[in-house]
Design a protein around this motif. Structure first.
Motif, PDB file in Angstrom:
ATOM      1  N   GLY A 179       0.616  -1.370   0.071  1.00 67.25           N
ATOM      2  CA  GLY A 179       0.297  -0.138   0.054  1.00 67.25           C
ATOM      3  C   GLY A 179       0.637   0.934  -0.193  1.00 67.25           C
ATOM      4  N   ASP A 180       0.240   2.002  -0.572  1.00 65.59           N
ATOM      5  CA  ASP A 180       0.969   3.414   0.001  1.00 65.59           C
ATOM      6  C   ASP A 180       1.130   4.182   0.807  1.00 65.59           C
ATOM      7  OD1 ASP A 180      -1.928   3.902   0.061  1.00 65.59           O
ATOM      8  OD2 ASP A 180      -1.901   6.223  -0.201  1.00 65.59           O
ATOM      9  N   GLY A 181       0.185   4.049   2.159  1.00 65.38           N
ATOM     10  CA  GLY A 181       1.520   4.030   3.324  1.00 65.38           C
ATOM     11  C   GLY A 181       2.376   3.372   4.146  1.00 65.38           C
ATOM     12  N   GLU A 182       2.020   2.029   3.968  1.00 65.10           N
ATOM     13  CA  GLU A 182       3.575   1.459   3.747  1.00 65.10           C
ATOM     14  C   GLU A 182       4.632   1.422   3.206  1.00 65.10           C
ATOM     15  OE1 GLU A 182       5.722  -2.725   4.459  1.00 65.10           O
ATOM     16  OE2 GLU A 182       4.937  -1.451   2.521  1.00 65.10           O
TER      17      GLU A 182
ATOM     18  N   VAL B  30       2.616  -0.690  -5.708  1.00 66.80           N
ATOM     19  CA  VAL B  30       2.441   0.056  -4.478  1.00 66.80           C
ATOM     20  C   VAL B  30       0.891   0.375  -5.688  1.00 66.80           C
ATOM     21  CG1 VAL B  30       2.206   2.005  -3.232  1.00 66.80           C
ATOM     22  CG2 VAL B  30       4.316   1.024  -4.402  1.00 66.80           C
ATOM     23  N   LEU B  31      -0.185  -0.245  -4.505  1.00 70.01           N
ATOM     24  CA  LEU B  31      -1.629  -0.070  -4.673  1.00 70.01           C
ATOM     25  C   LEU B  31      -2.095   1.606  -3.652  1.00 70.01           C
ATOM     26  CD1 LEU B  31      -3.195  -3.875  -3.131  1.00 70.01           C
ATOM     27  CD2 LEU B  31      -2.321  -2.811  -6.375  1.00 70.01           C
ATOM     28  N   ASP B  32      -2.033   2.514  -4.806  1.00 68.87           N
ATOM     29  CA  ASP B  32      -2.194   3.762  -3.830  1.00 68.87           C
ATOM     30  C   ASP B  32      -3.686   4.099  -4.077  1.00 68.87           C
ATOM     31  OD1 ASP B  32      -1.716   6.570  -3.389  1.00 68.87           O
ATOM     32  OD2 ASP B  32      -0.557   7.468  -4.731  1.00 68.87           O
ATOM     33  N   ASN B  33      -4.674   4.479  -3.644  1.00 67.35           N
ATOM     34  CA  ASN B  33      -4.987   5.086  -2.737  1.00 67.35           C
ATOM     35  C   ASN B  33      -5.578   5.690  -1.836  1.00 67.35           C
ATOM     36  OD1 ASN B  33      -4.695   4.193  -0.161  1.00 67.35           O
ATOM     37  ND2 ASN B  33      -6.684   2.234  -0.279  1.00 67.35           N
ATOM     38  N   GLU B  34      -4.299   6.481  -1.482  1.00 67.31           N
ATOM     39  CA  GLU B  34      -4.332   7.371  -1.254  1.00 67.31           C
ATOM     40  C   GLU B  34      -5.074   7.893   0.239  1.00 67.31           C
ATOM     41  OE1 GLU B  34      -5.470  10.882  -3.632  1.00 67.31           O
ATOM     42  OE2 GLU B  34      -4.089  10.271  -5.721  1.00 67.31           O
ATOM     43  N   HIS B  35      -4.710   6.567   0.910  1.00 67.57           N
ATOM     44  CA  HIS B  35      -5.585   6.319   2.270  1.00 67.57           C
ATOM     45  C   HIS B  35      -4.928   5.539   3.199  1.00 67.57           C
ATOM     46  CE1 HIS B  35      -8.498   8.737   0.352  1.00 67.57           C
ATOM     47  NE2 HIS B  35      -8.947   9.008   1.640  1.00 67.57           N
ATOM     48  N   TYR B  36      -4.718   5.947   4.609  1.00 66.68           N
ATOM     49  CA  TYR B  36      -4.551   4.532   5.095  1.00 66.68           C
ATOM     50  C   TYR B  36      -5.725   3.181   5.802  1.00 66.68           C
ATOM     51  CZ  TYR B  36       0.055   6.682   6.609  1.00 66.68           C
ATOM     52  OH  TYR B  36       1.397   7.905   6.612  1.00 66.68           O
ATOM     53  N   SER B  37      -6.139   2.848   4.668  1.00 61.87           N
ATOM     54  CA  SER B  37      -7.561   2.296   4.671  1.00 61.87           C
ATOM     55  C   SER B  37      -7.921   1.726   5.624  1.00 61.87           C
ATOM     56  CB  SER B  37      -8.085   1.568   2.976  1.00 61.87           C
ATOM     57  OG  SER B  37      -7.480   0.178   3.545  1.00 61.87           O
ATOM     58  N   GLU B  38      -7.118   0.181   5.650  1.00 60.52           N
ATOM     59  CA  GLU B  38      -6.489  -0.673   7.044  1.00 60.52           C
ATOM     60  C   GLU B  38      -7.223  -0.090   8.300  1.00 60.52           C
ATOM     61  OE1 GLU B  38      -7.248  -3.603   5.500  1.00 60.52           O
ATOM     62  OE2 GLU B  38      -7.374  -4.309   7.655  1.00 60.52           O
TER      63      GLU B  38
HETATM   64 MG   LIG Z   1      -3.191   2.848   1.261  1.00 59.90          MG
END
Ligand SMILES: [Mg+2]
Ligand SMILES: Cc1ncc(C[n+]2csc(CCOP(=O)(O)OP(=O)(O)O)c2C)c(N)n1
Length: 200
Positions: free
Chosen positions: A77-80, A103-111
């Motif tokens: 992820g982007d955050g990671e 990187v799977l970038d959803n621009e958020h810490y989704s988890e």
């Molecule tokens: Mg993310």
């Protein structure tokens, strides 16, 4: 999202990237990326991370250096990725020909509830990777780019780094085995064969 193209669905992206994967070794960053690779089919050559954040690309680097005859794909992820940016410099310097980082970038810490990450505020991971010296850096927005990205992952001659912009929103959890020691032993045996048991 910075683009007008509808953002991609993370499960579709990961399923597409892992199609016909052969003996590709796959490391997934913690949380949603790990659920994604598991949803695409749990197997012994998957190494999903459960806890440590910021280390996925470095684990992929170590694996790629230790197993030069195998191809290694890190999906995170982007955050990671943002938590371990120095990895991009080390990957560029070491330059393993068999490593790809997506990187799977959803621009958020989704988890952890959807807090915005720095990519939401203009931080460009592709530019950072390029600046680190990784030669093949891609920004992926369209579904038609996933097939070519998968082909590139199986044909790298130098490290590849890609950011795939994905939609926000969570999918149902598809959890890999929970036991870290089990996952490690399973993965080592898949990579090293029965000899793995003599090298612990
Ligand atoms: Mg993310
Ligand atoms: C050192 C550390 N800090 C925070 C967390 C909590 N945490 C787990 S997953 C996650 C969000 C990951 O965000 P990202 O990599 O963008 O993945 P997404 O869920 O958005 O796909 C966070 C903050 C953690 N596990 N370890």
């Amino acid at each position: 999202m910075a683009t007008d193209i509808p953002a991609l669905d993370r499960r579709d992206v990961v399923r597409g990237l892992l199609e016909d994967r052969g003996n590709l070794l796959v490391v997934a960053g913690l949380g949603a990326s790990a659920w994604d690779i598991t949803a695409a089919g749990d197997c012994a050559t998957n190494f999903p991370l459960w806890g440590g954040m910021g280390g996925a690309a470095m684990i992929g680097l170590g694996l790629a250096l230790a197993q030069p005859d195998r191809r290694v794909l890190v999906i995170t992820g982007d955050g990671e990725m943002l938590m371990g940016l120095g990895a991009l410099c080390t990957i560029a310097v070491q330059s393993p020909p068999n490593l790809a980082v997506v990187v799977l970038d959803n621009e958020h810490y989704s988890e952890t509830g959807g807090q915005e990450t720095a990519t939401r505020h203009g931080v460009d991971l592709v530019a950072i990777a390029r600046g680190a010296g990784i030669g093949d850096c891609r920004a992926v927005h369209g579904a038609q780019e996933i097939g070519p990205l998968r082909n590139a992952i199986h044909a790298t001659t130098a490290p590849l780094f890609a950011v795939v912009k994905i939609a926000t929103g969570n999918h149902p959890l598809v959890l890999p085995p929970r036991e870290g020691a089990f996952l490690t032993a399973r993965f080592r045996e898949a990579v090293l064969g029965p000899a793995a048991h003599h090298q612990l």
